[in-house]
Scaffold this motif. Structure first.
Motif, PDB file in Angstrom:
ATOM      1  N   PHE A  33     -44.263  48.395-116.088  1.00  0.00           N
ATOM      2  CA  PHE A  33     -45.329  48.769-117.030  1.00  0.00           C
ATOM      3  C   PHE A  33     -44.783  49.297-118.356  1.00  0.00           C
ATOM      4  CE2 PHE A  33     -47.537  49.178-112.868  1.00  0.00           C
ATOM      5  CZ  PHE A  33     -48.523  48.235-113.108  1.00  0.00           C
ATOM      6  N   LYS A  34     -43.471  49.211-118.557  1.00  0.00           N
ATOM      7  CA  LYS A  34     -42.856  49.743-119.772  1.00  0.00           C
ATOM      8  C   LYS A  34     -43.282  49.029-121.053  1.00  0.00           C
ATOM      9  CE  LYS A  34     -39.705  52.365-121.839  1.00  0.00           C
ATOM     10  NZ  LYS A  34     -39.831  53.840-121.896  1.00  0.00           N
ATOM     11  N   PRO A  35     -43.453  47.693-121.072  1.00  0.00           N
ATOM     12  CA  PRO A  35     -43.833  47.048-122.338  1.00  0.00           C
ATOM     13  C   PRO A  35     -45.141  47.599-122.891  1.00  0.00           C
ATOM     14  CG  PRO A  35     -43.142  45.402-120.726  1.00  0.00           C
ATOM     15  CD  PRO A  35     -43.266  46.703-119.991  1.00  0.00           C
ATOM     16  N   GLU A  36     -45.124  48.009-124.154  1.00  0.00           N
ATOM     17  CA  GLU A  36     -46.331  48.564-124.775  1.00  0.00           C
ATOM     18  C   GLU A  36     -47.467  47.544-124.799  1.00  0.00           C
ATOM     19  OE1 GLU A  36     -47.178  51.731-126.013  1.00  0.00           O
ATOM     20  OE2 GLU A  36     -45.520  52.037-124.621  1.00  0.00           O
ATOM     21  N   GLN A  37     -47.133  46.256-124.857  1.00  0.00           N
ATOM     22  CA  GLN A  37     -48.160  45.222-124.955  1.00  0.00           C
ATOM     23  C   GLN A  37     -49.042  45.171-123.700  1.00  0.00           C
ATOM     24  OE1 GLN A  37     -44.917  44.813-125.475  1.00  0.00           O
ATOM     25  NE2 GLN A  37     -44.784  44.407-127.680  1.00  0.00           N
ATOM     26  N   ILE A  38     -48.535  45.650-122.581  1.00  0.00           N
ATOM     27  CA  ILE A  38     -49.327  45.627-121.343  1.00  0.00           C
ATOM     28  C   ILE A  38     -50.539  46.543-121.445  1.00  0.00           C
ATOM     29  CG2 ILE A  38     -49.222  46.381-118.909  1.00  0.00           C
ATOM     30  CD1 ILE A  38     -46.642  44.930-118.614  1.00  0.00           C
ATOM     31  N   LYS A  39     -50.497  47.504-122.384  1.00  0.00           N
ATOM     32  CA  LYS A  39     -51.682  48.338-122.615  1.00  0.00           C
ATOM     33  C   LYS A  39     -52.700  47.649-123.521  1.00  0.00           C
ATOM     34  CE  LYS A  39     -49.060  52.661-122.272  1.00  0.00           C
ATOM     35  NZ  LYS A  39     -47.701  52.093-122.433  1.00  0.00           N
ATOM     36  N   ASN A  40     -52.315  46.478-124.066  1.00  0.00           N
ATOM     37  CA  ASN A  40     -53.183  45.791-125.031  1.00  0.00           C
ATOM     38  C   ASN A  40     -53.683  44.438-124.559  1.00  0.00           C
ATOM     39  OD1 ASN A  40     -50.612  46.870-127.174  1.00  0.00           O
ATOM     40  ND2 ASN A  40     -52.559  47.926-126.988  1.00  0.00           N
ATOM     41  N   ILE A  41     -53.207  43.977-123.411  1.00  0.00           N
ATOM     42  CA  ILE A  41     -53.601  42.657-122.903  1.00  0.00           C
ATOM     43  C   ILE A  41     -53.783  42.755-121.389  1.00  0.00           C
ATOM     44  CG2 ILE A  41     -51.179  41.929-122.735  1.00  0.00           C
ATOM     45  CD1 ILE A  41     -52.107  39.063-123.344  1.00  0.00           C
ATOM     46  N   PRO A  42     -54.843  42.162-120.843  1.00  0.00           N
ATOM     47  CA  PRO A  42     -55.040  42.229-119.389  1.00  0.00           C
ATOM     48  C   PRO A  42     -53.909  41.530-118.632  1.00  0.00           C
ATOM     49  CG  PRO A  42     -57.065  41.560-120.499  1.00  0.00           C
ATOM     50  CD  PRO A  42     -55.975  41.512-121.519  1.00  0.00           C
ATOM     51  N   VAL A  43     -53.653  42.013-117.431  1.00  0.00           N
ATOM     52  CA  VAL A  43     -52.650  41.418-116.549  1.00  0.00           C
ATOM     53  C   VAL A  43     -53.309  41.092-115.214  1.00  0.00           C
ATOM     54  CG1 VAL A  43     -50.490  41.758-115.282  1.00  0.00           C
ATOM     55  CG2 VAL A  43     -50.738  42.647-117.627  1.00  0.00           C
ATOM     56  N   ALA A  44     -53.285  39.824-114.834  1.00  0.00           N
ATOM     57  CA  ALA A  44     -53.770  39.392-113.524  1.00  0.00           C
ATOM     58  C   ALA A  44     -52.545  39.178-112.641  1.00  0.00           C
ATOM     59  CB  ALA A  44     -54.572  38.102-113.639  1.00  0.00           C
ATOM     60  N   ALA A  45     -52.367  40.035-111.651  1.00  0.00           N
ATOM     61  CA  ALA A  45     -51.165  40.000-110.825  1.00  0.00           C
ATOM     62  C   ALA A  45     -51.515  39.703-109.374  1.00  0.00           C
ATOM     63  CB  ALA A  45     -50.420  41.329-110.915  1.00  0.00           C
ATOM     64  N   ILE A  46     -50.567  39.065-108.692  1.00  0.00           N
ATOM     65  CA  ILE A  46     -50.674  38.893-107.246  1.00  0.00           C
ATOM     66  C   ILE A  46     -49.386  39.392-106.617  1.00  0.00           C
ATOM     67  CG2 ILE A  46     -52.299  36.972-107.237  1.00  0.00           C
ATOM     68  CD1 ILE A  46     -49.968  35.073-106.989  1.00  0.00           C
ATOM     69  N   PRO A  47     -49.413  39.765-105.339  1.00  0.00           N
ATOM     70  CA  PRO A  47     -48.200  40.275-104.697  1.00  0.00           C
ATOM     71  C   PRO A  47     -47.247  39.157-104.321  1.00  0.00           C
ATOM     72  CG  PRO A  47     -49.990  40.217-103.117  1.00  0.00           C
ATOM     73  CD  PRO A  47     -50.577  39.835-104.438  1.00  0.00           C
ATOM     74  N   GLY A  48     -45.962  39.459-104.422  1.00  0.00           N
ATOM     75  CA  GLY A  48     -44.946  38.577-103.880  1.00  0.00           C
ATOM     76  C   GLY A  48     -44.438  39.114-102.569  1.00  0.00           C
ATOM     77  N   ASN A  49     -43.435  38.453-102.018  1.00  0.00           N
ATOM     78  CA  ASN A  49     -42.894  38.912-100.743  1.00  0.00           C
ATOM     79  C   ASN A  49     -42.209  40.265-100.866  1.00  0.00           C
ATOM     80  OD1 ASN A  49     -41.083  36.997-102.230  1.00  0.00           O
ATOM     81  ND2 ASN A  49     -39.566  37.792-100.777  1.00  0.00           N
ATOM     82  N   HIS A  50     -41.686  40.613-102.069  1.00  0.00           N
ATOM     83  CA  HIS A  50     -41.032  41.906-102.249  1.00  0.00           C
ATOM     84  C   HIS A  50     -42.035  43.038-102.410  1.00  0.00           C
ATOM     85  CE1 HIS A  50     -36.710  40.927-102.502  1.00  0.00           C
ATOM     86  NE2 HIS A  50     -37.170  39.724-102.800  1.00  0.00           N
ATOM     87  N   GLU A  51     -43.316  42.715-102.489  1.00  0.00           N
ATOM     88  CA  GLU A  51     -44.340  43.756-102.549  1.00  0.00           C
ATOM     89  C   GLU A  51     -45.080  43.888-101.231  1.00  0.00           C
ATOM     90  OE1 GLU A  51     -44.803  43.001-107.256  1.00  0.00           O
ATOM     91  OE2 GLU A  51     -45.144  41.524-105.711  1.00  0.00           O
ATOM     92  N   GLY A  52     -44.484  43.398-100.165  1.00  0.00           N
ATOM     93  CA  GLY A  52     -45.119  43.455 -98.854  1.00  0.00           C
ATOM     94  C   GLY A  52     -44.889  44.749 -98.124  1.00  0.00           C
ATOM     95  N   TYR A  53     -44.480  45.781 -98.841  1.00  0.00           N
ATOM     96  CA  TYR A  53     -44.165  47.054 -98.190  1.00  0.00           C
ATOM     97  C   TYR A  53     -44.836  48.183 -98.963  1.00  0.00           C
ATOM     98  CZ  TYR A  53     -40.500  43.747 -97.058  1.00  0.00           C
ATOM     99  OH  TYR A  53     -39.824  42.615 -96.710  1.00  0.00           O
ATOM    100  N   GLY A  54     -45.527  49.065 -98.258  1.00  0.00           N
ATOM    101  CA  GLY A  54     -46.128  50.217 -98.912  1.00  0.00           C
ATOM    102  C   GLY A  54     -47.378  49.881 -99.692  1.00  0.00           C
TER     103      GLY A  54
END
Length: 752
Positions: free
Chosen positions: A220-241
């Motif tokens: 979330f470090k890029p400042e632009q992420i506060k100015n443009i929507p982000v549509a994200a899906i989980p990958g296999n490395h996000e299968g925990y927690g």
């Protein structure tokens, strides 16, 4: 190449793969019992409060909404977003008096933080906004968000596998990600959103008992992420927690499909920890975002069928999923990828998906147009028009945290139209209009293009909609909703037995009533709801208690409705009883009561002309029906060939036969015979393999004086020729029923 694997085998395969590599995650300080919140910095550049971090927002259910998420330390106050027009802002002071406030909900996030989620609505296109997030007392800094004018199309950015932390140095990976996001948003400043295709973070350290929260901070470090929507899906490395589901806020999320939990596989008894399948609509495009950690293609198919049924007018259908099916690097031969390659493409093809965007393999690959696991586009094509098949794009890493090598020898050339591994981060810009879908991919060190590909649609009719429910009863209710705001009467017929129902359409037209369906013994919730919405006072049941039981009558009367049953001793007598309710018709139609197709072929014209449909067993007509035709001096027509209605009936009546070599050519013969009687501004398409959708649609078609075209069979050429000849004068084409009735690729073939 075509393969078939049993679902059980897939389940066991996935379980073995996941359990083999899954460890129970622990917070970095779990062993010491320390509060991780006090040990981590929560600040980031551009925010005014150390209490707020990781601000992001996602596309909402439609272009008028966005869904915010952020992390905070505050566990007591309700989350709030304030948003205002940028023109109302003076200097750096947020215009609180002119702002709209939206409140939301909170939950436990990673490492003791609070996850805050708020939906903002009623946004206008091409408008500059300012916003801040907080709790009513403590606020973030003021950020900008400009919505785009998408009246003639839109563009979005596509990022693969930032995987912050995968390179072994979070700061270095973050720097690469920040650089890519800045360069691509500078080059494409009017992009509507970023589609982030999974593995936003690495989580590898978490497997060793450490936290991944610093990796999310990097993402979330890029400042632009506060100015443009982000549509994200989980990958296999996000299968925990709980990191993914608490850092992102996704609309229309399923509570049943795409579930993947920490136990290593799907479970319908849990809401999951990574987020389930979800969808959103942006402009003319339906985005179906699949949690591909769930390997079960049938789960995803059910979800997509629901999403498509809810958004039948979408011009483009795009799937986003992390695991690549057709890629070129390390993962192309993985057992779980090979399993998906067997099951998933058939589903995407059947559902009329145009493009599948994925990642996972850290190497850029563009497939050919793939149909039945075969390439159907040319070797050097960079632009195709009205293609068959589905396009698959695998993104390389957008941060440069990790790359995989192209595999050699490359025996998978059969699907690879373009592959690239320059070990430089890449990002794609995708432009969408009603007639084109263009994906251009850039290396972010110098922003030069490495690939560009366009799908053109030229002949698809622009006003095509589909009316479909979860079953035939809900489909009938939705057809009614689409055509009647209110109705004093409704016609109720069996959804299980066609015979008595065949004669219903002309009678329904005489009562200005929709046709609704019921099972033999139970009135469905969708039918009940539609009767209530229409404010129906009288329900006409067509058929005896053998097809619509007394218990249905009792249910209707319990709803305070007047119930009238029209029936005879058998289907033939019932058709006559219905005919006598219509009056003195100028013409009558005789069709077989042993099958439904020919009766359905003439149902819309019989409805619009007020002409009854009388049934025969194919060998003879009852004396009562013969007397009815004679007494009314009606012109008789026999629908269907000699195989279904004997010549003796035709000659005995002095009737004209309308027929073809099969049910579809008979349908076209009927349409040609009465061609001048239809209002061709509307056409309905219905399956010729079942009766329910065409029957329900016959009442609606009768109201609009529109034809119903039956679709099916192995040869669509004559049906396509008929539709193509009529397209210039048609304002609306309505497909009746879901993908199981008329697959989208069949509809595409007919309309292109």
């Amino acid at each position: 190449m075509k393969h078939y694997l049993k679902k059980t085998a897939l389940f066991l395969l996935c379980c073995s793969l996941v359990f083999a590599g899954t460890a129970i995650p622990m917070s970095a300080n779990a062993a010491t019992g320390e509060n991780t919140t006090t040990n981590q910095s929560i600040t980031s550049e551009g925010e005014t409060s150390a209490n707020i971090k990781d601000i992001t927002f996602a596309p909402g259910k439609d272009v008028s909404q966005v869904d915010f998420t952020w992390y905070s330390n505050n566990k007591t106050s309700d989350p709030e977003v304030q948003i205002a027009l940028k023109s109302d802002m003076t200097g750096s002071e947020f215009p609180e008096s002119k702002a709209k406030s939206f409140k939301g909900s909170k939950s436990d996030g990673n490492d003791g933080y609070v996850s805050n989620k708020v939906t903002v609505t009623d946004l206008k296109q091409a408008t500059e906004y300012v916003y801040r997030v907080g709790d009513g007392t403590t606020w973030s800094s003021v950020n900008n968000y400009t919505t785009q004018n998408i009246s003639s199309g839109f563009s979005f950015l596509f990022a693969g596998d930032p995987q912050i932390g995968a390179g072994g140095d979070i700061n270095k990976d973050t720097t690469g990600w920040v650089d890519s996001v800045k360069k691509v948003t500078d080059k494409f400043p009017t992009s509507s959103f970023i589609l982030s295709i999974g593995d936003q973070v690495n989580n590898g350290k978490e497997l060793n008992g450490q936290t991944n929260e610093l990796e999310y901070d990097g993402y979330f470090k890029p400042e632009q992420i506060k100015n443009i929507p982000v549509a994200a899906i989980p990958g296999n490395h996000e299968g925990y927690g709980v990191g993914h589901i608490t850092h992102f806020n996704s609309p229309n999320m399923s509570d049943k499909y795409g579930i993947f939990t920490n136990n290593g596989y799907e479970s319908d008894n849990s809401n999951g920890t990574t987020g389930n399948d979800y969808y959103f609509v942006y402009g003319n495009t339906l985005f179906m975002m699949l949690n591909s950690n769930d390997i079960n293609a049938e789960d995803h198919k059910e979800f997509m069928q629901q999403a498509i049924a809810a958004n039948p007018d979408a011009k483009w259908r795009v799937v986003g999923m992390h695991h690549s099916i057709y890629s070129s690097a390390n993962h192309e031969t993985d057992a779980d990828i090979a399993a998906r390659r067997v099951t998933h493409p058939q589903v995407f093809q059947e559902l009329g998906v145009d493009v599948v965007l994925d990642g996972h393999d850290h190497c850029y690959t563009r497939s050919y147009q793939m149909e039945n696991d075969q390439a159907v586009s040319g070797k050097d094509d960079t632009s195709v028009t009205d293609p068959n098949g589905v396009l698959y794009i695998t993104a390389n890493s957008a941060s440069g945290s990790k790359y995989y090598e192209i595999q050699e020898p490359n025996y998978n050339n059969y699907y690879e139209a373009k592959k690239e591994q320059d070990k430089v981060p890449t990002f794609s810009n995708i432009s969408v209009t009603d007639k084109s879908f263009t994906i251009s991919t850039y290396r972010t060190d110098n922003m030069t293009s490495i690939d560009s590909y366009t799908i053109n649609k030229t002949n698809s009719h622009k006003n095509v909609s589909r009316i479909a429910g979860q079953d035939r009863y809900e489909t009938a209710a939705k057809i009614s909703q689409n055509n009647w705001d209110e109705a004093g009467a409704a016609v109720l017929v069996s959804g299980q037995s066609f015979a008595d129902a065949l004669s219903a359409a002309p009678f329904a037209k005489s009562k200005n009533a929709p046709i609704l369906l019921t099972s033999n013994d139970t009135l469905s919730d969708s039918t009940k709801a539609e009767l209530s919405r229409l404010k129906v006072r009288t329900v006409y049941i067509i058929g005896g208690t053998g097809v619509v039981s007394d218990s249905i009558e009792n249910s209707l009367r319990n709803m305070k409705l007047v119930v009238k049953r029209i029936s005879g001793n058998d289907r033939y007598a019932t058709s006559l009883a219905v005919a006598k309710q219509i009056g003195s018709p100028k013409q009558v139609f005789i069709a077989s009561g042993e099958g439904f197709a020919d009766g359905l072929s003439v149902s819309s014209y019989a409805s619009l002309s007020g002409s009854p449909i009388l049934l025969t067993n194919g060998k003879e007509l009852s004396s009562d029906i013969l007397e009815y035709v004679k007494d009314n001096s009606s012109t008789p027509y026999v629908i269907g060939g000699e195989g279904v209605v004997d010549d003796s009936i035709v000659s005995g009546l002095g009737a004209e036969r309308i027929s073809g070599t099969d049910r579809y050519s008979t349908n076209l013969a009927v349409l040609d015979k009465f061609d001048g009687k239809y209002d061709m501004s509307n056409i309905y398409l219905a399956s010729g393999n079942d009766f329910a959708d065409a029957l329900s649609g016959s009442a609606a078609a009768g109201e609009k004086n529109a034809p119903i075209v039956l679709v099916g069979g192995s040869d669509l050429s004559n049906t396509k020729n008929y539709i193509q000849k009529k397209l210039n004068g048609v304002g609306q084409i309505t497909i009746l029923g879901g993908e199981a009735s008329i697959p989208q690729n069949t509809a595409n073939e007919l309309l292109q």
